[in-house]
Design a protein around this motif. Structure first.
Motif, short mmCIF file in Angstrom:
data_model
loop_
_atom_site.label_atom_id
_atom_site.label_comp_id
_atom_site.label_asym_id
_atom_site.label_seq_id
_atom_site.Cartn_x
_atom_site.Cartn_y
_atom_site.Cartn_z
N LYS A 71 0.86 -1.19 0.00
CA LYS A 71 0.00 0.00 0.00
C LYS A 71 0.89 1.23 0.00
CE LYS A 71 -3.70 2.56 0.51
NZ LYS A 71 -4.49 2.88 -0.67
N ARG A 72 0.67 2.13 -0.96
CA ARG A 72 1.41 3.38 -1.08
C ARG A 72 0.55 4.50 -0.52
NH1 ARG A 72 1.77 7.69 -4.64
NH2 ARG A 72 3.86 8.43 -5.11
N ILE A 73 1.13 5.30 0.37
CA ILE A 73 0.40 6.34 1.08
C ILE A 73 1.21 7.62 1.04
CG2 ILE A 73 -0.59 7.00 3.33
CD1 ILE A 73 -0.29 3.83 3.93
N GLU A 74 0.55 8.73 0.76
CA GLU A 74 1.22 10.03 0.79
C GLU A 74 0.86 10.73 2.09
OE1 GLU A 74 0.74 12.36 -2.76
OE2 GLU A 74 0.72 10.55 -4.01
N ILE A 75 1.87 11.32 2.74
CA ILE A 75 1.63 12.07 3.97
C ILE A 75 2.40 13.39 3.91
CG2 ILE A 75 1.19 10.04 5.41
CD1 ILE A 75 4.07 10.36 6.52
N SER A 76 1.82 14.38 4.52
CA SER A 76 2.50 15.67 4.72
C SER A 76 2.73 15.79 6.22
CB SER A 76 1.63 16.82 4.23
OG SER A 76 1.45 16.73 2.83
N GLU A 110 5.91 -1.52 12.65
CA GLU A 110 5.43 -2.08 13.91
C GLU A 110 3.94 -1.79 14.15
OE1 GLU A 110 8.16 -0.26 16.63
OE2 GLU A 110 9.75 -1.72 16.19
N GLN A 111 3.37 -0.80 13.46
CA GLN A 111 1.98 -0.41 13.68
C GLN A 111 0.98 -1.18 12.83
OE1 GLN A 111 1.64 1.82 16.28
NE2 GLN A 111 3.86 1.48 16.19
N VAL A 112 1.44 -1.74 11.72
CA VAL A 112 0.53 -2.34 10.74
C VAL A 112 0.56 -3.86 10.84
CG1 VAL A 112 0.02 -2.56 8.28
CG2 VAL A 112 0.85 -0.37 9.19
N PRO A 113 -0.61 -4.49 11.04
CA PRO A 113 -0.65 -5.95 11.11
C PRO A 113 -0.10 -6.60 9.83
CG PRO A 113 -2.73 -5.01 11.82
CD PRO A 113 -1.92 -3.88 11.25
N ASN A 114 0.72 -7.61 10.00
CA ASN A 114 1.32 -8.39 8.92
C ASN A 114 2.36 -7.63 8.11
OD1 ASN A 114 -0.21 -10.74 9.51
ND2 ASN A 114 -1.93 -9.86 8.41
N ALA A 115 2.73 -6.42 8.53
CA ALA A 115 3.76 -5.67 7.80
C ALA A 115 5.12 -6.30 8.05
CB ALA A 115 3.77 -4.21 8.22
N TYR A 116 5.93 -6.38 7.00
CA TYR A 116 7.28 -6.89 7.13
C TYR A 116 8.32 -5.93 6.56
CZ TYR A 116 7.12 -8.16 2.18
OH TYR A 116 7.02 -8.11 0.81
N LYS A 117 7.86 -4.93 5.77
CA LYS A 117 8.79 -3.97 5.18
C LYS A 117 8.08 -2.65 4.96
CE LYS A 117 10.18 -4.11 0.66
NZ LYS A 117 10.92 -4.62 -0.52
N VAL A 118 8.82 -1.56 5.18
CA VAL A 118 8.31 -0.21 4.91
C VAL A 118 9.39 0.57 4.19
CG1 VAL A 118 7.56 1.99 5.91
CG2 VAL A 118 6.69 -0.17 6.85
N MET A 119 8.98 1.20 3.08
CA MET A 119 9.84 2.16 2.39
C MET A 119 9.30 3.54 2.73
SD MET A 119 10.29 0.38 -1.36
CE MET A 119 11.09 1.84 -2.00
N PHE A 120 10.18 4.40 3.22
CA PHE A 120 9.78 5.74 3.65
C PHE A 120 10.57 6.76 2.83
CE2 PHE A 120 9.50 9.53 6.12
CZ PHE A 120 8.30 9.44 6.79
N GLN A 121 9.89 7.41 1.89
CA GLN A 121 10.52 8.43 1.07
C GLN A 121 10.16 9.79 1.63
OE1 GLN A 121 10.10 8.12 -3.24
NE2 GLN A 121 9.99 10.34 -3.39
N VAL A 176 4.99 6.77 1.73
CA VAL A 176 5.22 5.57 2.53
C VAL A 176 4.65 4.38 1.77
CG1 VAL A 176 4.72 4.41 4.71
CG2 VAL A 176 5.04 6.91 4.66
N THR A 177 5.44 3.35 1.60
CA THR A 177 4.94 2.11 1.02
C THR A 177 5.09 1.01 2.06
OG1 THR A 177 5.66 2.84 -1.17
CG2 THR A 177 5.05 0.52 -0.94
N VAL A 178 3.96 0.42 2.41
CA VAL A 178 3.91 -0.63 3.42
C VAL A 178 3.71 -1.97 2.72
CG1 VAL A 178 2.72 -1.48 5.48
CG2 VAL A 178 2.92 0.99 5.09
N PHE A 179 4.54 -2.93 3.06
CA PHE A 179 4.47 -4.28 2.48
C PHE A 179 4.02 -5.24 3.58
CE2 PHE A 179 7.54 -1.82 0.16
CZ PHE A 179 7.35 -2.18 -1.17
N CYS A 180 3.01 -6.06 3.28
CA CYS A 180 2.48 -7.02 4.23
C CYS A 180 2.45 -8.41 3.60
CB CYS A 180 1.06 -6.65 4.64
SG CYS A 180 0.88 -5.04 5.42
#
Length: 117
Positions: A6-11, A87-98, A34-38
């Motif tokens: 899931k790709r998410i944009e945040i300010s 650590e916040q997202v169930p089943n997440a194993y990788k996060v890319m933070f741009q 932010v891209t969250v991989f589960c």
């Protein structure tokens, strides 16, 4: 194994605590991606690894349009924020933070270094 991302944009705004002089020690903002991989070996009762909406809610509700230093109790580097999101997202194993164009931090949970996606 099932995988989603899931790709998410945040300010967000933040300032870093550093042991050297840097403009990043002053309050400033980013438009981050932010891209969250589960992953999961089996799907839940709804046929999902993790609902995409729930992933987005866990990240955006907490961080979007906020001064993250007011929320998080650690030095808010991209690396630390990637780990925290994972650590916040169930089943997440990788996060890319741009945090900005060309500046990307990746956190992978131990044991998932060779996972797909």
């Amino acid at each position: 194994m099932y995988y989603i991302s899931k790709r998410i944009e945040i300010s967000y705004a933040h300032q870093l605590v550093l042991d050297y002089e840097s403009k990043c020690t002053h309050l400033h903002g980013h438009n981050g991606i932010v891209t969250v991989f589960c992953c999961a070996e089996t799907l839940d009762h709804n046929g999902m690894v993790t609902d995409f909406t729930h992933v987005k809610e866990r990240v955006q509700k907490k961080l979007d349009h906020r001064n993250v230093n007011d929320i998080l109790n650690f030095n808010t580097t991209a690396e630390n924020m990637a780990r925290w999101i994972c650590e916040q997202v169930p089943n997440a194993y990788k996060v890319m933070f741009q945090e900005s164009e060309g500046n990307i931090a990746v956190y992978v949970k131990p044991g998932f270094e060779n996972a797909a996606l």
